[in-house]
Design an enzyme around this catalytic site. Structure first.
Site, mmCIF file in Angstrom:
data_model
loop_
_atom_site.group_PDB
_atom_site.id
_atom_site.type_symbol
_atom_site.label_atom_id
_atom_site.label_comp_id
_atom_site.label_asym_id
_atom_site.label_seq_id
_atom_site.Cartn_x
_atom_site.Cartn_y
_atom_site.Cartn_z
ATOM 1 N N ASP A 7 3.869 -1.327 9.018
ATOM 2 C CA ASP A 7 3.883 -0.062 8.280
ATOM 3 C C ASP A 7 3.836 -0.207 6.765
ATOM 4 O OD1 ASP A 7 3.974 1.812 10.430
ATOM 5 O OD2 ASP A 7 6.047 1.219 10.793
ATOM 6 N N ASP A 67 -1.836 3.182 15.100
ATOM 7 C CA ASP A 67 -1.390 3.519 13.743
ATOM 8 C C ASP A 67 -1.767 2.428 12.735
ATOM 9 O OD1 ASP A 67 0.215 4.255 16.020
ATOM 10 O OD2 ASP A 67 1.661 5.228 14.701
#
EC number: 3.2.1.180
Length: 406
Positions: free
Chosen positions: A121, A183
């Site tokens: 992330d 993602d």
């Protein structure tokens, strides 16, 4: 019982969201609204001792009226979105106060450039914050943070598999030896940028390898995506495609497909390889063809409780932003189709059915975070707001004849 209560809340809260939106979208009016809500949030964050710049707005539940904030840590994957919202708001308003707040919240994430990668992330965390900050200010220190963090992200790359490991923490508990989630496609943008702005050129190769392997292994024949691809670390081969946040392994989780649309649009931009442009259209078309009339998806396209399933405005915001960029790479026919679709999405999100209005300081209502975990259902979520204001700014630039990316 909890599912029943949530389901009733969804039905009551979304009864007005099923119709195609009417009227024209006023982009400046929508951006003015975002500016007002941003100031409301800053006011709410201020205490007698000032603002704690390490606490980032994350969500507002359906029955709440104020932000729940979380500490900016390596585990809090959403910590970069609020600084990103501030940078976008500053870009629109040119308000020096907003600039100062953007700088302060962004600075709280500097530690990530000096911390070993916790998971994938880092792109969300740093490129939404420092990336936008550098784009708007050209501050040399911001650039260095991005370059250092890109190097950290690259340590998750497994050359045998050809992708980055998304969740090291899931290797043992779930027996996912090497897992890559959809993602992760969004985090490639930081690698591409770093490779072209003084970073290691190898970062470009990592991003391309990741995109290629994901394209090969993480999509079904109809171009819908698996949320998670699990790979063998010895052979590099795909073991299975599964879900973590979708309804089932075989279903199209809306935000996962949104990440794919956005991600492959970026990969085409950075490589100019037409295979990615073709693929971006394929993953887009299967998404568009299955949307409800108001163009805001149900959280999973295959949830059997549709039309009583919750929506996901965050997915709509991600896709709207991506389509505005994608439209500029295509001939007028297909390009106009995508641009028009994005405008319809933004028109819905800018209506009373989806805007928070005076009830909350967020921009949008009706996002779904993690349905299987009963987390952030029918909520305002900060990444929905981030991609919403990004999409509005992209449309404004297009209307003014400017580069969609600023």
């Amino acid at each position: 019982m909890k599912k029943i209560v949530v389901g009733m809340a969804v039905m009551l809260g979304l009864c007005a969201c099923t119709q195609r939106p009417s009227g024209m979208l006023d982009v400046n009016k929508a951006l003015d609204y975002c500016a007002e809500q941003t100031l409301r949030t800053l006011t709410e964050l201020k205490t007698d001792s000032g603002i704690d710049y390490t606490m980032m707005p994350r969500n507002i539940m359906a029955d709440e009226n104020h932000w729940n904030c979380r500490k900016a840590t390596k585990e809090e994957w959403c910590a970069g979105f609020w600084p990103g919202v501030l940078w976008y708001d500053y870009e629109y308003t040119q308000d020096k106060h907003i600039l100062e707040e953007a700088e302060k919240f962004t600075h709280s994430l500097e530690f990530l450039a000096k911390t070993p990668a916790y998971d994938h992330d880092l792109g969300f965390l740093i490129f939404c914050s420092y990336g936008n900050g550098y784009r708007l200010t050209q501050t040399p220190a911001y650039k260095q943070v991005i370059l250092d963090t890109a190097d950290s992200l690259a340590t998750l790359f497994n050359p045998i598999v050809g992708t980055m490991l998304s969740w090291p923490r899931e290797v043992g508990p779930r027996n996912w030896p090497h897992n890559t989630i959809m993602d992760n496609m969004i985090n490639l943008e930081m690698l591409f940028w770093a490779s072209k702005n003084g970073g290691n050129p190898y970062l470009y190769d990592i991003a391309v390898s990741h995109a290629d392997k994901t394209m090969k292994c993480q999509f079904r024949p109809d171009y819908t995506s698996y949320h998670v691809a699990v790979y063998d670390t010895i052979t590099g081969n795909l073991i299975k495609g599964v879900t973590h946040q979708g309804y089932a392994d075989s279903t199209m989780w809306a935000r996962g497909q949104a990440w794919a649309i956005y991600g492959y649009t970026v990969v085409y931009r950075e490589t100019k390889d037409t295979k990615y442009l073709d693929f971006a259209q394929k993953v887009t078309d299967v998404y568009l063809n299955r949307l409800p009339e108001d163009k805001v998806p149900y959280w999973d396209f295959d949830d059997p409780s549709i039309p009583n399933a919750p929506r996901d405005a965050s997915a709509a915001a991600v896709v709207a932003s991506a389509l505005l960029e994608l439209s500029t790479y295509l001939p007028n026919g297909k390009g106009k189709q995508y641009k028009d679709a994005a405008i319809e999405m933004l028109t819905s999100m800018s209506s009373n059915a989806y805007q928070s209005g005076k009830s909350k300081p967020s921009f949008l209502l009706h996002s779904t975070g993690h349905w299987p975990n009963h987390s952030e259902i029918d909520a305002s979520i900060i990444y929905a707001d981030y991609y919403y204001i990004e999409a509005l700014l992209r449309l404004k630039r297009l209307q003014e004849g400017k580069n969609v990316l600023g």
